[in-house]
Enzyme design. Structure first.
Site, PDB file in Angstrom:
ATOM      1  N   GLU A  42      -1.161   2.643  -3.905  1.00  0.00           N
ATOM      2  CA  GLU A  42       0.192   2.512  -3.560  1.00  0.00           C
ATOM      3  C   GLU A  42       0.366   2.160  -1.869  1.00  0.00           C
ATOM      4  O   GLU A  42      -0.626   2.800  -1.181  1.00  0.00           O
ATOM      5  CB  GLU A  42       1.027   3.782  -3.747  1.00  0.00           C
ATOM      6  CG  GLU A  42       1.251   4.356  -5.044  1.00  0.00           C
ATOM      7  CD  GLU A  42       2.099   5.763  -5.059  1.00  0.00           C
ATOM      8  OE1 GLU A  42       2.507   5.894  -4.025  1.00  0.00           O
ATOM      9  OE2 GLU A  42       1.885   6.448  -5.969  1.00  0.00           O
ATOM     10  N   GLU A  58      -0.898  12.129  -7.426  1.00  0.00           N
ATOM     11  CA  GLU A  58      -1.081  12.866  -6.114  1.00  0.00           C
ATOM     12  C   GLU A  58      -1.336  14.324  -6.302  1.00  0.00           C
ATOM     13  O   GLU A  58      -0.293  15.080  -5.692  1.00  0.00           O
ATOM     14  CB  GLU A  58       0.199  12.512  -5.064  1.00  0.00           C
ATOM     15  CG  GLU A  58       0.228  10.858  -4.692  1.00  0.00           C
ATOM     16  CD  GLU A  58       1.067  10.447  -3.649  1.00  0.00           C
ATOM     17  OE1 GLU A  58       2.259  11.244  -3.500  1.00  0.00           O
ATOM     18  OE2 GLU A  58       0.752   9.696  -2.946  1.00  0.00           O
TER      19      GLU A  58
HETATM   20  C1  GLA Z   1       4.058   8.810  -3.144  1.00  0.00           C
HETATM   21  C2  GLA Z   1       4.146   9.087  -4.951  1.00  0.00           C
HETATM   22  C3  GLA Z   1       5.136   8.127  -5.269  1.00  0.00           C
HETATM   23  C4  GLA Z   1       6.275   7.592  -4.302  1.00  0.00           C
HETATM   24  C5  GLA Z   1       5.749   7.323  -2.946  1.00  0.00           C
HETATM   25  C6  GLA Z   1       6.624   7.136  -1.961  1.00  0.00           C
HETATM   26  O1  GLA Z   1       2.891   7.955  -2.822  1.00  0.00           O
HETATM   27  O2  GLA Z   1       2.799   8.936  -5.454  1.00  0.00           O
HETATM   28  O3  GLA Z   1       5.661   8.532  -6.764  1.00  0.00           O
HETATM   29  O4  GLA Z   1       7.051   9.107  -4.303  1.00  0.00           O
HETATM   30  O5  GLA Z   1       5.115   8.442  -2.396  1.00  0.00           O
HETATM   31  O6  GLA Z   1       6.352   6.967  -0.558  1.00  0.00           O
END
Ligand code: GLA
Length: 651
Positions: free
Chosen positions: A329, A172
């Site tokens: 995710e 991210e």
């Molecule tokens: C992001 C991060 C993850 C985690 C999620 C929690 O997407 O990439 O590591 O922290 O948020 O929602």
């Protein structure tokens, strides 16, 4: 151990698929299913149970190593991957492919101790400290050096590992430190970036309008990142800083990718984007990726989140011109980072997952596999909750795994191209939302959602396209709030309409150029001829304010004094002034909204514009959606999503 027999090996040859994606597809038999797996948080007994439960749940892909830098390099240059070998081997033996992270998202504590200059600095000069994650300055050569060294070690160690399906760079980018670095190193990098962009100080002074407020620069060393200042900072300086920030983070990604490309040239590379991130120019980023990956966290408490997720998936599909993307995710149920974290009601996880697949995802992956025992995310849901496998969430995860595995034809199938598209441009987004504007209510995502929603409600697919694409295949082009636009893009929009396209543009468009300098000649100068009108004055509405239309309904947020120069009104205010117009241009039509109509009126206008463009809506009950994907053997597979609550009868 085999991961599938290359049955789907031709997928990567489908439109948009880079050849080395075959390496990924060949390791899967069906849609990738699984999630972030952090075995370093657990002991051997749990690892054994993980293997068994992954089999039960039908997991075929695990993302490993995202936050493993400290464990893999406990001291500078002392690499230790011994702990990871066994996990990758176990996953390989279990037929689970691995998306291997480069571990660079969160540096170990020793890096900050040894090199405090790698810590990011906010606009007011505050250093951000270790103790959470992403505590690194994107411009730091020291950080990049340590990061790429680690990546090289990792890539060499696992180059031929049978589980390795995909590289996952960082995590991210821009989530926590998008615009936070204003340190001396970043300032010097910003100056270099500006020199490359403008060449001379005269060009910069002109682009930045520095004769305003005595801001003229006589030396490059006088220029800083837009730090905390007494009043409004120079808008073009801010805009360029956002461009620079996106580019600078991309350089970090590129540096790691160069190492991976050299060591494992056949393994595809991705990184995961945060929910429609304002801070990264995703169209530019996506060009550097083999496949786009996305993290999606719709708020179960927010009824609009279903539509907003659909929009974001359309964006992800558009980033590489319709190529399938990866849902990297999502939460099986609640997250931990909102003020109130609602759970996903029974069935919602399944529906959300199929929604992503319907909109072009080739994976259904979660954060995370097993719910953490400690740390800041212990209340974030996971496929295996604290309560273990005897839980609703694990049962639903198991059922979903089986359901996805039953549709192998969907993996790599091509999402059907839409007839309508929405134009999205990151630099315009940045410019639109600057301070010192007529109203703080002109927000890009809000506008994009408002324009996309009526099509979505009619179950009419909509692609999302950048300014530099050929739009001629689309019958309808939606252009919300294109505030900052180059003359070249404006000319191409004229050509699109004159050649038969239908365009729907909304207020506060065509106002400034790429340097945020006003296009002179009466608003919206580059579009007056196309739209057949002139905007004499803006009139933003007070908070919550509305203006009644003559035939019912109301305009919200914004209004304009329109002087028509050929356009016909299609909607008027109660006092007779035009609120929205339609103008024939060449063989097409240009529609214009001088306000944000209420949702019912917006739907009626979009329905008319859509029919004008010759786009029909499918005959479906309200609350249901159908999206189509085309399989490798040419079959059209329609995925039907039903968001209605309660019991319904389906024929
Ligand atoms: C992001 C991060 C993850 C985690 C999620 C929690 O997407 O990439 O590591 O922290 O948020 O929602």
């Amino acid at each position: 151990m085999t991961y599938g027999q290359g049955e789907f090996g031709t997928r990567a040859e489908q439109p948009g698929g880079p050849a080395r994606l075959a390496h990924f597809y060949d390791r899967l038999d069906s849609i990738a299913y699984g999630g972030d797996y952090n075995p370093e948080q657990w002991g051997p007994e749990t690892h054994a149970e993980d293997a068994e439960l992954m089999r039960v749940a039908g997991v075929n892909l695990a993302t490993v190593g995202i936050f493993s830098w400290a464990k893999s390099e406990p001291a500078p240059g002392a690499y230790d991957f011994g702990w990871l070998d066994g996990h990758l081997d176990r996953l390989a033996d279990a037929g689970v492919a691995v998306c291997l992270a480069t571990m660079t998202a969160s540096p170990p504590a020793w890096l900050a101790r040894l090199h405090p200059e790698t810590l990011p600095m906010t606009a007011d000069g505050t250093r951000l400290h270790p103790g959470s994650r992403q505590h690194w300055c994107p411009s730091s050569p020291v950080f990049r050096q340590y990061a790429t060294r680690l990546v090289e070690q990792l890539a060499k160690r696992y180059a031929g590992h049978p589980a390795l399906a995909l590289w996952h760079i960082g995590n991210e980018f821009g989530c926590h430190i998008s615009r936070h670095c204003h340190c001396e190193v970043s300032t010097a990098a910003f100056r270099r970036w500006l020199r490359a962009r403008y060449g001379t100080l005269d060009a910069l002074n002109s682009a930045w309008s520095t004769d305003f407020w005595s801001q003229r620069y006589g030396d490059w060393e006088e220029i800083h990142t837009p730090r905390t200042a007494p009043s409004f900072r120079n808008p073009t300086q801010q805009l360029d800083y956002l461009r620079f920030s996106s580019d600078e983070l991309l350089e970090c990604y590129r540096a790691e990718k160069a190492v991976l490309d050299a060591v494992t040239p056949g393994v595809p590379v991705t990184t995961n984007f945060v929910p429609v991130a304002k801070t990264l120019d995703l169209f530019t980023w996506a060009r550097e990726m083999d496949v786009v990956s996305y993290d999606s966290y719709p708020d179960p408490h927010d009824p609009d989140s279903v539509h907003e997720a659909a929009f974001s998936y359309d964006v992800m599909r558009g980033l590489r011109d319709g190529q399938p993307w990866l849902l990297m995710e999502q939460a099986p149920s609640a997250v931990n980072w909102r003020t109130r974290n609602g759970r996903k009601q029974p069935g919602r996880m399944r529906l959300d997952s199929w929604q992503a697949v319907a909109h072009g995802a080739d994976s259904v992956l979660f954060f995370q596999w097993r719910q953490s025992r400690g740390g800041a995310e212990k209340f974030h849901s996971a496929m295996v909750p604290h309560g273990g496998p005897e839980t609703r969430i694990f049962r639903e995860a198991t059922a979903l795994g089986a359901e996805l595995a039953a549709h192998p034809e969907l993996l790599g199938s091509v999402p059907e191209r839409a007839e309508a598209a929405l134009l999205l441009d990151w630099p315009n987004w940045w410019a639109l939302e600057q301070d010192a504007h007529p109203s703080a209510d002109a927000r890009m995502l809000d506008a994009a959602h408002a324009h996309h929603r009526p099509l979505y409600d009619a179950s009419v697919p909509c692609d999302v396209v950048p300014v530099d694409r050929d739009w001629s295949a689309y019958k309808l082009l939606l252009v919300p709030n294109l505030y900052s636009v180059s003359q070249e893009t404006a000319d191409r929009l004229h050509t699109y309409v004159s050649s038969g396209g239908t365009l729907l543009m909304s207020y506060f468009s065509g106002i400034t150029d790429e340097h945020d300098r006003v296009h002179l000649g009466g608003y919206p100068a580059p579009f007056r001829e196309l739209l057949g009108l002139r905007v004499e004055e803006f009139e933003p509405l007070p908070e919550g304010g509305a203006l009644r239309f003559g035939g019912g309904g109301e305009g919200t947020l914004w209004s304009e004094e329109l002087a028509l120069e050929g356009a016909a009104p299609i909607l008027t205010y109660a006092d007779g002034r035009p609120a929205a117009t339609r103008n024939p241009y060449g063989t097409g039509h240009a529609w214009y909204l001088g306000t944000r109509p209420d949702p019912v009126t917006m739907r009626a206008i979009l329905d008319r514009a859509r029919l004008d463009a010759g786009i029909r809506a499918p005959d479906l009950p309200v609350g249901t959606q159908v999206r189509t994907r085309i399989t490798a053997d040419g079959r059209r597979v329609a995925i039907r999503l039903d968001h209605r609550e309660g019991t319904v009868t389906v024929s």
